[in-house]
Write an enzyme that holds these catalytic residues in place. Structure first.
Site, PDB file in Angstrom:
ATOM      1  N   ASP A  71      33.322-120.466  -2.125  1.00 55.58           N
ATOM      2  CA  ASP A  71      33.390-119.223  -1.351  1.00 55.58           C
ATOM      3  C   ASP A  71      32.268-118.287  -1.810  1.00 55.58           C
ATOM      4  O   ASP A  71      31.995-118.162  -3.005  1.00 55.58           O
ATOM      5  CB  ASP A  71      34.757-118.561  -1.555  1.00 55.58           C
ATOM      6  CG  ASP A  71      35.046-117.515  -0.494  1.00 55.58           C
ATOM      7  OD1 ASP A  71      35.920-117.736   0.346  1.00 55.58           O
ATOM      8  OD2 ASP A  71      34.365-116.452  -0.512  1.00 55.58           O
ATOM      9  N   ILE A  72      31.649-117.623  -0.851  1.00 59.86           N
ATOM     10  CA  ILE A  72      30.531-116.731  -1.151  1.00 59.86           C
ATOM     11  C   ILE A  72      30.995-115.487  -1.921  1.00 59.86           C
ATOM     12  O   ILE A  72      30.213-114.849  -2.620  1.00 59.86           O
ATOM     13  CB  ILE A  72      29.806-116.336   0.159  1.00 59.86           C
ATOM     14  CG1 ILE A  72      28.372-115.948  -0.085  1.00 59.86           C
ATOM     15  CG2 ILE A  72      30.561-115.270   0.927  1.00 59.86           C
ATOM     16  CD1 ILE A  72      27.529-115.857   1.171  1.00 59.86           C
TER      17      ILE A  72
ATOM     18  N   HIS B  86      40.328-123.211   7.472  1.00 57.06           N
ATOM     19  CA  HIS B  86      39.896-123.507   6.112  1.00 57.06           C
ATOM     20  C   HIS B  86      41.043-123.306   5.159  1.00 57.06           C
ATOM     21  O   HIS B  86      41.884-122.422   5.339  1.00 57.06           O
ATOM     22  CB  HIS B  86      38.700-122.638   5.699  1.00 57.06           C
ATOM     23  CG  HIS B  86      38.874-121.183   6.016  1.00 57.06           C
ATOM     24  ND1 HIS B  86      38.707-120.675   7.287  1.00 57.06           N
ATOM     25  CD2 HIS B  86      39.216-120.144   5.228  1.00 57.06           C
ATOM     26  CE1 HIS B  86      38.936-119.367   7.262  1.00 57.06           C
ATOM     27  NE2 HIS B  86      39.251-119.020   6.025  1.00 57.06           N
TER      28      HIS B  86
HETATM   29  P1  5GP Z   1      39.598-116.003   5.621  1.00 58.42           P
HETATM   30  O1  5GP Z   1      39.802-114.543   5.351  1.00 58.42           O
HETATM   31  O2  5GP Z   1      39.079-116.249   7.017  1.00 58.42           O
HETATM   32  O3  5GP Z   1      40.782-116.851   5.268  1.00 58.42           O
HETATM   33  O4  5GP Z   1      38.477-116.458   4.604  1.00 58.42           O
HETATM   34  C1  5GP Z   1      37.131-116.556   4.929  1.00 58.42           C
HETATM   35  C2  5GP Z   1      36.396-116.793   3.620  1.00 58.42           C
HETATM   36  O5  5GP Z   1      35.092-117.253   3.937  1.00 58.42           O
HETATM   37  C3  5GP Z   1      36.249-115.538   2.779  1.00 58.42           C
HETATM   38  O6  5GP Z   1      36.841-115.754   1.511  1.00 58.42           O
HETATM   39  C4  5GP Z   1      34.732-115.335   2.702  1.00 58.42           C
HETATM   40  O7  5GP Z   1      34.316-114.860   1.450  1.00 58.42           O
HETATM   41  C5  5GP Z   1      34.199-116.731   3.009  1.00 58.42           C
HETATM   42  N1  5GP Z   1      32.896-116.740   3.651  1.00 58.42           N
HETATM   43  C6  5GP Z   1      32.522-116.008   4.757  1.00 58.42           C
HETATM   44  N2  5GP Z   1      31.254-116.289   5.102  1.00 58.42           N
HETATM   45  C7  5GP Z   1      30.820-117.229   4.208  1.00 58.42           C
HETATM   46  C8  5GP Z   1      29.571-117.912   4.051  1.00 58.42           C
HETATM   47  O8  5GP Z   1      28.613-117.730   4.805  1.00 58.42           O
HETATM   48  N3  5GP Z   1      29.475-118.802   3.021  1.00 58.42           N
HETATM   49  C9  5GP Z   1      30.519-119.047   2.171  1.00 58.42           C
HETATM   50  N4  5GP Z   1      30.328-119.947   1.201  1.00 58.42           N
HETATM   51  N5  5GP Z   1      31.715-118.421   2.292  1.00 58.42           N
HETATM   52  C10 5GP Z   1      31.854-117.508   3.293  1.00 58.42           C
END
Ligand code: 5GP
Length: 120
Positions: free
Chosen positions: A31-32, A101
């Site tokens: 995760d970024i 994810h």
């Molecule tokens: P959600 O809130 O949708 O469950 O989680 C999305 C996750 O994707 C977040 O933890 C965010 O930090 C991660 N994320 C968003 N954009 C990117 C990216 O471009 N690269 C990576 N490695 N992680 C990302």
């Protein structure tokens, strides 16, 4: 058809990410914005926007995500101490990226599962 997200580009290696595992069905990358010492996202290689969009033909990829999670936890050295797997669906869960994810979080005690309503 659902719109692609940045995760499709990561899967195709068109943009950079720290990919820790990839096979014919799933990809896993760091995760970024990590919320724990280990924070890895495990995604199916085909686009499924949310859990609400899951169909019977996705069963193999979704099962593979769990198998990959166990492998990666071993790889990261967090399997014995433990870790958490999280899948957010839609707004109330805080889903930001509309490509299913699984978050794999570990490397420290993670505390209670849910934030209080006041914290969100
Ligand atoms: P959600 O809130 O949708 O469950 O989680 C999305 C996750 O994707 C977040 O933890 C965010 O930090 C991660 N994320 C968003 N954009 C990117 C990216 O471009 N690269 C990576 N490695 N992680 C990302």
């Amino acid at each position: 058809m659902a719109e692609e997200t940045i995760f499709s580009k990561i899967i195709r290696r068109e943009i950079s990410a720290d990919i820790v595992y990839q096979d014919d069905l799933v990809t896993a990358f760091r995760d970024i914005s990590p919320q724990a010492p280990t924070h890895i996202l495990i995604v199916p290689n085909t686009l499924i926007p949310t859990v609400n969009d899951v169909q019977p033909e996705h069963e193999q990829a979704l099962g593979r995500m769990m198998i990959a999670a166990a492998k990666i936890a071993q790889q990261e050295g967090i399997a014995e101490e433990g870790y958490r797997l999280v899948v957010n669906c839609n707004r109330h869960a805080g889903q930001e990226v509309y490509h299913i994810h699984m978050h794999l979080l570990g490397g420290r005690p993670l505390g209670p599962l849910l934030a209080c309503e006041d914290d969100v």
